[in-house]
Design a protein around this motif. Sequence first.
Motif, PDB file in Angstrom:
ATOM      1  N   VAL A 170      56.151  29.500  32.749  1.00 53.49           N
ATOM      2  CA  VAL A 170      55.015  28.999  33.508  1.00 53.49           C
ATOM      3  C   VAL A 170      55.472  27.880  34.435  1.00 53.49           C
ATOM      4  CG1 VAL A 170      52.855  27.692  33.224  1.00 53.49           C
ATOM      5  CG2 VAL A 170      53.309  29.685  31.790  1.00 53.49           C
ATOM      6  N   ASP A 171      54.936  27.880  35.657  1.00 52.32           N
ATOM      7  CA  ASP A 171      55.281  26.864  36.648  1.00 52.32           C
ATOM      8  C   ASP A 171      54.336  25.671  36.638  1.00 52.32           C
ATOM      9  OD1 ASP A 171      57.385  28.480  37.950  1.00 52.32           O
ATOM     10  OD2 ASP A 171      55.685  29.754  38.473  1.00 52.32           O
ATOM     11  N   LEU A 172      53.102  25.871  36.129  1.00 60.05           N
ATOM     12  CA  LEU A 172      52.095  24.819  36.124  1.00 60.05           C
ATOM     13  C   LEU A 172      51.096  25.090  35.001  1.00 60.05           C
ATOM     14  CD1 LEU A 172      50.627  22.369  37.561  1.00 60.05           C
ATOM     15  CD2 LEU A 172      49.372  24.116  38.865  1.00 60.05           C
ATOM     16  N   ILE A 173      50.695  24.021  34.319  1.00 59.52           N
ATOM     17  CA  ILE A 173      49.629  24.104  33.320  1.00 59.52           C
ATOM     18  C   ILE A 173      48.439  23.343  33.880  1.00 59.52           C
ATOM     19  CG2 ILE A 173      48.905  23.544  30.961  1.00 59.52           C
ATOM     20  CD1 ILE A 173      51.913  23.526  30.197  1.00 59.52           C
ATOM     21  N   VAL A 174      47.277  23.989  33.911  1.00 61.78           N
ATOM     22  CA  VAL A 174      46.040  23.349  34.355  1.00 61.78           C
ATOM     23  C   VAL A 174      45.097  23.336  33.160  1.00 61.78           C
ATOM     24  CG1 VAL A 174      44.107  23.409  35.966  1.00 61.78           C
ATOM     25  CG2 VAL A 174      46.356  24.209  36.710  1.00 61.78           C
ATOM     26  N   LEU A 175      44.745  22.136  32.685  1.00 63.92           N
ATOM     27  CA  LEU A 175      43.877  22.063  31.517  1.00 63.92           C
ATOM     28  C   LEU A 175      42.839  20.977  31.649  1.00 63.92           C
ATOM     29  CD1 LEU A 175      45.704  20.574  28.412  1.00 63.92           C
ATOM     30  CD2 LEU A 175      46.585  20.347  30.691  1.00 63.92           C
ATOM     31  N   GLY A 176      41.789  21.129  30.847  1.00 61.68           N
ATOM     32  CA  GLY A 176      40.697  20.163  30.858  1.00 61.68           C
ATOM     33  C   GLY A 176      41.098  18.864  30.199  1.00 61.68           C
ATOM     34  N   SER A 177      40.455  17.795  30.632  1.00 62.81           N
ATOM     35  CA  SER A 177      40.801  16.469  30.110  1.00 62.81           C
ATOM     36  C   SER A 177      40.381  16.286  28.656  1.00 62.81           C
ATOM     37  CB  SER A 177      40.160  15.380  30.969  1.00 62.81           C
ATOM     38  OG  SER A 177      38.755  15.532  30.965  1.00 62.81           O
ATOM     39  N   ARG A 178      39.300  16.879  28.281  1.00 59.11           N
ATOM     40  CA  ARG A 178      38.817  16.803  26.906  1.00 59.11           C
ATOM     41  C   ARG A 178      38.166  18.114  26.558  1.00 59.11           C
ATOM     42  NH1 ARG A 178      40.676  13.255  23.351  1.00 59.11           N
ATOM     43  NH2 ARG A 178      39.777  11.214  23.491  1.00 59.11           N
ATOM     44  N   GLY A 179      38.447  18.621  25.377  1.00 58.82           N
ATOM     45  CA  GLY A 179      37.839  19.874  24.964  1.00 58.82           C
ATOM     46  C   GLY A 179      37.104  19.707  23.660  1.00 58.82           C
ATOM     47  N   HIS A 180      37.083  20.766  22.896  1.00 58.06           N
ATOM     48  CA  HIS A 180      36.453  20.731  21.579  1.00 58.06           C
ATOM     49  C   HIS A 180      37.457  20.137  20.599  1.00 58.06           C
ATOM     50  CE1 HIS A 180      33.005  22.909  22.884  1.00 58.06           C
ATOM     51  NE2 HIS A 180      33.689  23.981  23.225  1.00 58.06           N
ATOM     52  N   GLY A 181      37.534  18.832  20.557  1.00 62.94           N
ATOM     53  CA  GLY A 181      38.498  18.152  19.698  1.00 62.94           C
ATOM     54  C   GLY A 181      37.972  17.973  18.291  1.00 62.94           C
ATOM     55  N   ASP A 182      38.792  17.397  17.448  1.00 68.96           N
ATOM     56  CA  ASP A 182      38.405  17.122  16.075  1.00 68.96           C
ATOM     57  C   ASP A 182      38.827  15.702  15.732  1.00 68.96           C
ATOM     58  OD1 ASP A 182      41.145  17.349  15.906  1.00 68.96           O
ATOM     59  OD2 ASP A 182      41.135  19.153  14.687  1.00 68.96           O
ATOM     60  N   LEU A 183      38.669  15.332  14.492  1.00 61.71           N
ATOM     61  CA  LEU A 183      39.024  13.978  14.062  1.00 61.71           C
ATOM     62  C   LEU A 183      40.498  13.697  14.315  1.00 61.71           C
ATOM     63  CD1 LEU A 183      38.197  11.332  12.767  1.00 61.71           C
ATOM     64  CD2 LEU A 183      38.663  12.353  10.529  1.00 61.71           C
ATOM     65  N   GLU A 184      41.350  14.691  14.077  1.00 65.17           N
ATOM     66  CA  GLU A 184      42.785  14.502  14.314  1.00 65.17           C
ATOM     67  C   GLU A 184      43.044  14.167  15.779  1.00 65.17           C
ATOM     68  OE1 GLU A 184      47.016  16.933  14.022  1.00 65.17           O
ATOM     69  OE2 GLU A 184      45.143  17.984  13.678  1.00 65.17           O
ATOM     70  N   GLY A 185      42.347  14.868  16.690  1.00 66.08           N
ATOM     71  CA  GLY A 185      42.510  14.581  18.113  1.00 66.08           C
ATOM     72  C   GLY A 185      42.085  13.170  18.454  1.00 66.08           C
ATOM     73  N   PHE A 186      41.004  12.716  17.828  1.00 70.02           N
ATOM     74  CA  PHE A 186      40.530  11.355  18.067  1.00 70.02           C
ATOM     75  C   PHE A 186      41.552  10.331  17.585  1.00 70.02           C
ATOM     76  CE2 PHE A 186      38.202   7.572  16.545  1.00 70.02           C
ATOM     77  CZ  PHE A 186      37.671   7.153  17.750  1.00 70.02           C
ATOM     78  N   LEU A 187      42.136  10.575  16.416  1.00 68.65           N
ATOM     79  CA  LEU A 187      43.079   9.617  15.829  1.00 68.65           C
ATOM     80  C   LEU A 187      44.473   9.696  16.445  1.00 68.65           C
ATOM     81  CD1 LEU A 187      42.131  10.019  12.061  1.00 68.65           C
ATOM     82  CD2 LEU A 187      41.482   8.165  13.595  1.00 68.65           C
ATOM     83  N   LEU A 188      44.930  10.892  16.783  1.00 67.74           N
ATOM     84  CA  LEU A 188      46.312  11.072  17.216  1.00 67.74           C
ATOM     85  C   LEU A 188      46.469  11.302  18.716  1.00 67.74           C
ATOM     86  CD1 LEU A 188      47.543  13.359  14.312  1.00 67.74           C
ATOM     87  CD2 LEU A 188      47.805  10.894  14.533  1.00 67.74           C
ATOM     88  N   GLY A 189      45.387  11.439  19.432  1.00 68.44           N
ATOM     89  CA  GLY A 189      45.468  11.671  20.866  1.00 68.44           C
ATOM     90  C   GLY A 189      45.016  13.069  21.224  1.00 68.44           C
ATOM     91  N   SER A 190      44.534  13.227  22.444  1.00 72.40           N
ATOM     92  CA  SER A 190      43.986  14.510  22.869  1.00 72.40           C
ATOM     93  C   SER A 190      45.094  15.534  23.110  1.00 72.40           C
ATOM     94  CB  SER A 190      43.182  14.319  24.137  1.00 72.40           C
ATOM     95  OG  SER A 190      44.036  13.994  25.215  1.00 72.40           O
ATOM     96  N   VAL A 191      44.682  16.800  23.108  1.00 74.16           N
ATOM     97  CA  VAL A 191      45.612  17.889  23.391  1.00 74.16           C
ATOM     98  C   VAL A 191      46.182  17.721  24.792  1.00 74.16           C
ATOM     99  CG1 VAL A 191      45.789  20.386  23.746  1.00 74.16           C
ATOM    100  CG2 VAL A 191      44.542  19.499  21.768  1.00 74.16           C
ATOM    101  N   SER A 192      45.338  17.366  25.750  1.00 75.77           N
ATOM    102  CA  SER A 192      45.833  17.218  27.126  1.00 75.77           C
ATOM    103  C   SER A 192      46.899  16.126  27.213  1.00 75.77           C
ATOM    104  CB  SER A 192      44.685  16.930  28.100  1.00 75.77           C
ATOM    105  OG  SER A 192      43.972  15.780  27.730  1.00 75.77           O
ATOM    106  N   HIS A 193      46.706  15.042  26.502  1.00 73.99           N
ATOM    107  CA  HIS A 193      47.692  13.959  26.503  1.00 73.99           C
ATOM    108  C   HIS A 193      49.007  14.434  25.896  1.00 73.99           C
ATOM    109  CE1 HIS A 193      49.626  10.222  25.002  1.00 73.99           C
ATOM    110  NE2 HIS A 193      49.286   9.818  26.206  1.00 73.99           N
ATOM    111  N   LYS A 194      48.942  15.164  24.797  1.00 74.98           N
ATOM    112  CA  LYS A 194      50.156  15.670  24.150  1.00 74.98           C
ATOM    113  C   LYS A 194      50.876  16.671  25.039  1.00 74.98           C
ATOM    114  CE  LYS A 194      48.425  15.065  19.470  1.00 74.98           C
ATOM    115  NZ  LYS A 194      47.965  15.745  18.262  1.00 74.98           N
TER     116      LYS A 194
END
Length: 145
Positions: free
Chosen positions: A109-133
């Motif tokens: 893949v040459d580019l990933i386009v993703l949303g800033s926040r999605g359907h996160g969970d407690l782990e995402g809140f504590l450890l950082g969002s998927v987009s950040h990772k």
Amino acid sequence: MFKKILIPMDGSEPSQKALKTAVKMQESFDCELLILTVFRHHSLLETSISMVRSEEPEVMDDILRKHASDVAESAKKAALDMGAKAVRAFVKNGPPARTIVNFSKDKDVDLIVLGSRGHGDLEGFLLGSVSHKVTSLANCPVMVV
């Protein structure tokens, strides 16, 4: 410039915006769009329930996989309805950020386009969002919408 754009989809409004952005980009770059939905079986309660039901040991995973497949196919249809030309949809199981990054490497893949926040969970809140990772782990450019 871009031959393959990956759009991770979870059905959230930010992921819908990312899909719209990628479809618009496809008009300029004449590239392929790859839609990826990742599901993850992670609840200890759900795991223990599915292990107790020996006649149907993977019921919860089947339900999660079906939902992820529905999200991916719905996103593919939406992209085609918006005028996208080359679109493929995929479903994977695993930790979302790592699965997205590994998929992007596997598919060149040459580019990933993703949303800033999605359907996160407690782990995402504590450890950082998927987009950040994803932005910190990816080997290709990442556009966060």
